[in-house]
Motif scaffolding. Structure first.
Motif, short mmCIF file in Angstrom:
data_model
loop_
_atom_site.label_atom_id
_atom_site.label_comp_id
_atom_site.label_asym_id
_atom_site.label_seq_id
_atom_site.Cartn_x
_atom_site.Cartn_y
_atom_site.Cartn_z
N ILE A 143 0.93 -1.29 0.44
CA ILE A 143 -0.24 0.03 0.12
C ILE A 143 1.24 1.29 0.39
O ILE A 143 1.78 1.37 0.68
CB ILE A 143 -0.58 0.29 1.05
N LEU A 144 0.78 2.21 -0.82
CA LEU A 144 1.59 3.31 -1.36
C LEU A 144 0.17 4.29 -0.38
O LEU A 144 -0.70 4.33 -1.03
CB LEU A 144 1.51 4.05 -1.96
N VAL A 145 0.49 4.81 0.97
CA VAL A 145 -0.25 6.24 1.53
C VAL A 145 0.03 7.51 1.29
O VAL A 145 1.60 7.62 1.40
CB VAL A 145 -0.03 6.06 2.86
N CYS A 146 -1.08 7.85 0.85
CA CYS A 146 -0.68 10.02 0.53
C CYS A 146 -2.11 9.93 1.78
O CYS A 146 -2.62 9.37 1.87
CB CYS A 146 -0.62 10.21 -1.13
N GLY A 147 -1.08 11.52 2.24
CA GLY A 147 -1.86 12.43 2.66
C GLY A 147 -1.19 13.27 3.93
O GLY A 147 0.49 12.23 3.91
N PHE A 148 -1.61 13.92 4.48
CA PHE A 148 -0.54 14.51 5.41
C PHE A 148 -1.67 14.74 6.81
O PHE A 148 -2.36 14.95 6.64
CB PHE A 148 0.03 15.59 4.79
N SER A 149 -0.45 15.59 7.90
CA SER A 149 -1.21 16.42 8.92
C SER A 149 -0.55 17.60 8.86
O SER A 149 -1.32 19.09 9.72
CB SER A 149 -1.18 15.85 10.44
N ALA A 150 1.03 18.05 8.03
CA ALA A 150 1.47 19.34 8.03
C ALA A 150 1.79 19.68 6.87
O ALA A 150 2.89 19.39 6.75
CB ALA A 150 2.21 19.09 9.11
N TYR A 151 1.18 19.45 5.67
CA TYR A 151 1.60 19.31 4.30
C TYR A 151 0.82 20.54 3.72
O TYR A 151 -0.44 20.44 3.47
CB TYR A 151 1.90 18.54 3.39
N SER A 152 0.97 21.74 3.36
CA SER A 152 0.91 22.59 2.90
C SER A 152 0.48 22.88 1.04
O SER A 152 -0.85 24.12 0.79
CB SER A 152 1.35 24.19 2.91
N ARG A 153 0.62 22.21 0.64
CA ARG A 153 0.56 22.38 -0.32
C ARG A 153 -0.59 21.25 -1.62
O ARG A 153 -0.35 19.62 -0.55
CB ARG A 153 1.94 21.54 -1.26
#
Length: 416
Positions: free
Chosen positions: A166-176
């Motif tokens: 599984i490749l996970v994309c997502g964030f809690s602190a990325y502004s772009r």
């Protein structure tokens, strides 16, 4: 016998009143927090909290579910309409449990996860070693460059070596903005499932203010609060029928027992708010206010990671300052501005201290703050940080910001 909280448990009632006052008089700028709708709180505080409903609509292990079945069905259908997908599971108690259910459904122990590094803006459940997701599975990470941007060529290089399941994309602190199309290509090239965790930007996604991960992502997870302004909870979405069946089994009975029907009702109510035309206006304000915040802070001489923002959050780097993220967090808190310390690219301090702060626009935007108010707030943030040891200035600014805050009351009374 009285059923009112004030009479039955004044201690708890009093603390709730104090928290109501704090929320109304302080400026809430933690990027993952928001003010939910009174109608959502009404649903969550309803008699639905009394009802057990193990299973799924019309396939329960308990009797008396004829009405909660219809409520969960409403929540499912509204979620599918919002995100433009074929399947939704509204039962996860949180975003973390939603992610855990996806892994449980589609991975075996020690299978491989590739996600964004926690210290680069990822989330605990994207394979962090301190999380069960980094202990039960083989976890690997990608990050951002020193300029704060994801280098997709490097992500692809890592994926080719790791060959994750599984490749996970997502964030809690990325502004772009995330390039879901490119990430999908990377996942396909290495035979991985692409899971998009859009917990932070879901409210922008459904308003068309941030790219929708469908049709590129195989699975999408999110929380239902944050930018969606619904109740605290999780949600799993997909267009893949095979994955959907496995996910349902992973959530119940795999991860959870009885669903929280009062929260699911709150999700349904929140989704209805998200479907209204006015929601687009709110999402636009969230983005514009965050952009204004970033621009003013940069004008005042502060380093904003990636030199701006495309979403609801601003990551402020203090690597060039003598004080830490923890120092800034405390000073701003003393001035009535609630933020959170956060790691930044090139971090030199511990996770308990950090060299940055994360600042968000959703909660103040929910109160009705516009660009004019965000210019004032951004300048007050800079004023505090410019003279960070001046506690008298912090007290004065807190008083000034309280006058601003009470002009935008979010709740006039606590709702029980």
């Amino acid at each position: 016998m009285s059923y009112f909280l004030e009479e039955n448990d004044f201690e708890v009632f009093n603390y709730i009143q104090q928290e109501l006052d704090r929320q109304n008089t302080h400026l809430e700028m933690i990027a993952s927090e928001n003010f939910t709708f009174p109608s959502v709180m009404e649903a969550m505080g309803s008699i639905l909290t009394n009802k057990y409903a193990e299973g799924y609509p019309y396939k329960r292990y308990y009797g008396g579910c004829e009405f909660v079945d219809k409520i969960e069905e409403l929540a499912i259908n509204r979620a599918k309409k919002l995100f433009g997908c074929e399947f939704a599971n509204v039962q996860p108690h949180s975003g973390s449990q939603a992610n855990g259910a996806v892994y449980s459904a589609l991975l075996k122990p020690y299978d491989k996860i590739l996600g964004m590094d926690l210290s680069h803006g990822g989330h605990l459940t994207h394979g962090a070693k301190v999380s069960i997701t980094g202990q039960m599975y083989q976890s690997f990470s990608y990050g951002v460059e020193l300029d704060g941007w994801i280098n997709y060529d490097k992500v692809e290089e890592i994926a080719k070596v790791v060959k994750p399941n599984i490749l996970v994309c997502g964030f809690s602190a990325y502004s772009r903005v995330l390039d879901f199309k490119r990430l999908s290509e990377i996942a396909k090239n290495v035979g991985a499932i692409l899971m998009a965790d859009i917990a932070h930007v879901a409210g922008l996604v459904v308003a068309g203010e941030y790219p929708n991960p469908f049709p590129y992502a195989d699975i999408v997870t999110t929380t239902t609060h944050k930018t969606l302004r619904g109740p605290r909870g999780g949600l799993i979405l997909t267009n893949n029928e095979e994955y959907a069946k496995k996910i349902d089994k992973a959530v119940f009975p795999g991860m959870q027992g009885g669903p929280l029907m009062h929260v699911i009702a709150g999700k349904a109510v929140g989704f209805m708010e998200n479907l209204k035309p006015t929601w687009k206006e709110y999402a636009k304000a969230v983005k514009l206010n965050a952009k204004t915040l970033a621009e003013v802070l940069m004008q005042r001489g502060y380093k904003v990671v990636s030199d701006g923002t495309d979403n609801h959050l601003v990551l402020l780097s203090l690597l060039d300052k003598e004080f830490s993220g923890k120092d800034a967090d405390l000073a701003l808190g003393n001035a009535g501005i609630t933020v959170n310390k956060n790691a930044v690219p090139g971090e030199i301090r511990s996770p308990f201290v950090t060299s940055g702060v994360r600042i968000g626009s959703p909660a103040l935007s929910a109160r009705g703050f516009k660009e004019k108010e965000f210019v004032i707030v951004a300048n007050k943030i800079a004023d505090v940080l410019d003279d960070i040891k001046n506690t008298q200035k912090q007290v004065l600014i807190k008083s000034e910001l309280k006058e601003l805050a009470i002009k935008f009351p979010i709740y006039t009374k606590a709702i029980f």
